[in-house]
Design an enzyme around this catalytic site. Structure first.
Site, mmCIF file in Angstrom:
data_model
loop_
_atom_site.group_PDB
_atom_site.id
_atom_site.type_symbol
_atom_site.label_atom_id
_atom_site.label_comp_id
_atom_site.label_asym_id
_atom_site.label_seq_id
_atom_site.Cartn_x
_atom_site.Cartn_y
_atom_site.Cartn_z
ATOM 1 N N SER A 57 20.909 80.980 32.202
ATOM 2 C CA SER A 57 21.300 80.675 33.386
ATOM 3 C C SER A 57 20.785 79.156 33.756
ATOM 4 O O SER A 57 19.635 78.817 33.567
ATOM 5 C CB SER A 57 20.701 81.610 34.677
ATOM 6 O OG SER A 57 21.223 81.210 35.914
ATOM 7 N N TYR B 34 14.409 86.298 39.075
ATOM 8 C CA TYR B 34 15.607 86.062 38.266
ATOM 9 C C TYR B 34 15.383 84.717 37.406
ATOM 10 O O TYR B 34 15.717 84.735 36.209
ATOM 11 C CB TYR B 34 16.903 85.918 38.929
ATOM 12 C CG TYR B 34 18.177 85.642 38.253
ATOM 13 C CD1 TYR B 34 18.772 86.667 37.471
ATOM 14 C CD2 TYR B 34 18.793 84.541 38.442
ATOM 15 C CE1 TYR B 34 19.880 86.614 36.560
ATOM 16 C CE2 TYR B 34 19.935 84.192 37.338
ATOM 17 C CZ TYR B 34 20.372 85.120 36.620
ATOM 18 O OH TYR B 34 21.465 84.982 35.990
#
Length: 252
Positions: A143, A156
């Protein structure tokens, strides 16, 4: 169209929707025999059916990447139906949006287990096939948040940063065996997961993000799967351990 992956077996986790689905469809289009793995078996089967309807070969398997026994069982089924694994795309993931002081240990552990340990499980279970063949391709979907940092997503972001470090280390170890390992950290990509976040905790209007993106549009799952298709190709055999940003220029 030349089917550059003809004869290769590709496993795509998180293949039922979003980026994973797009990668499964694209690799099938390029000739791979695709195993669509997802926690949600029914939509994974829908993707496999879509591939078969287009003339490709696919098999859907329900799997919990956080559970090693589930991963081992799923890959055994893939080998039975499709053959030894040559390509692995780790796209399964879980997101989270919490104030740092509100993150519980259970939430932290769950996100780490799915995003990072799940990637470890799938790689360790698939790599022996690649070593035996002297050829393999692994693409881990990380990400762009791991590059820039994002507030209220500490768990995350940490998990996806771990995926980037994991990728670099594994690439060095597996390179002599003819296996490449790379990671794609997507930027602002229009997926069901992103839409859920935008409608909930991350209430930033999409146009605001688009206006901050140099190419002035949101990403599409097909942008990510196109990069993935190149990285798993024969032509990308000299590319390994790399972080290939596909983000419209937001992180350079």
């Amino acid at each position: 169209m030349v089917q550059t992956l003809a004869g290769r077996v590709a496993v795509v986790t998180g293949g039922a929707s979003g980026i994973g689905r797009s990668c499964a469809l694209r690799l099938a289009q390029d000739g791979a025999r695709v195993a669509v793995l997802d926690l949600n078996a029914a939509p994974a089967k829908d993707v496999a059916t879509e591939i078969q309807a287009a003339g490709g070969t696919a098999h859907a398997v329900g799997v919990d990447v956080a559970d090693r026994a589930s991963v081992d069982q799923a890959l055994a089924e893939v080998r039975e139906y499709l053959g030894p694994i040559a390509i692995l795309v780790n796209s399964a993931g879980r997101t989270g949006h919490d104030s740092f002081l509100d993150i519980t240990l259970d939430t932290w552990t769950s996100i780490m287990t799915v995003n990072l340990t799940g990637t470890f499980h799938c790689c360790q279970a698939a790599v022996p096939d690649m070593i035996d063949a002297g050829w393999g391709r692994i693409v881990n979907i990380s990400s762009s948040s791991a590059q820039s940092g994002v507030p209220y997503m500490t768990h995350y972001v940490a998990s996806k940063a771990g995926v980037i470090g994991f990728t670099k280390a594994l690439a060095l170890e597996l390179g002599p065996s003819g296996i490449t390992v790379n990671t794609i950290p997507p930027g602002f990509v229009d997926t069901p997961m992103l839409r859920t976040a935008q409608a909930g905790f991350l209430a930033t209007p999409p146009q605001t993000v688009i206006d901050r993106t140099p190419v002035r549009r949101a990403g599409r799952p097909e942008d990510i799967s196109a990069a993935c298709a190149f990285l798993v190709s024969e032509e990308a055999g000299y590319i390994t351990g790399q972080v290939i940003g596909v983000n419209g220029g937001r992180n350079t």
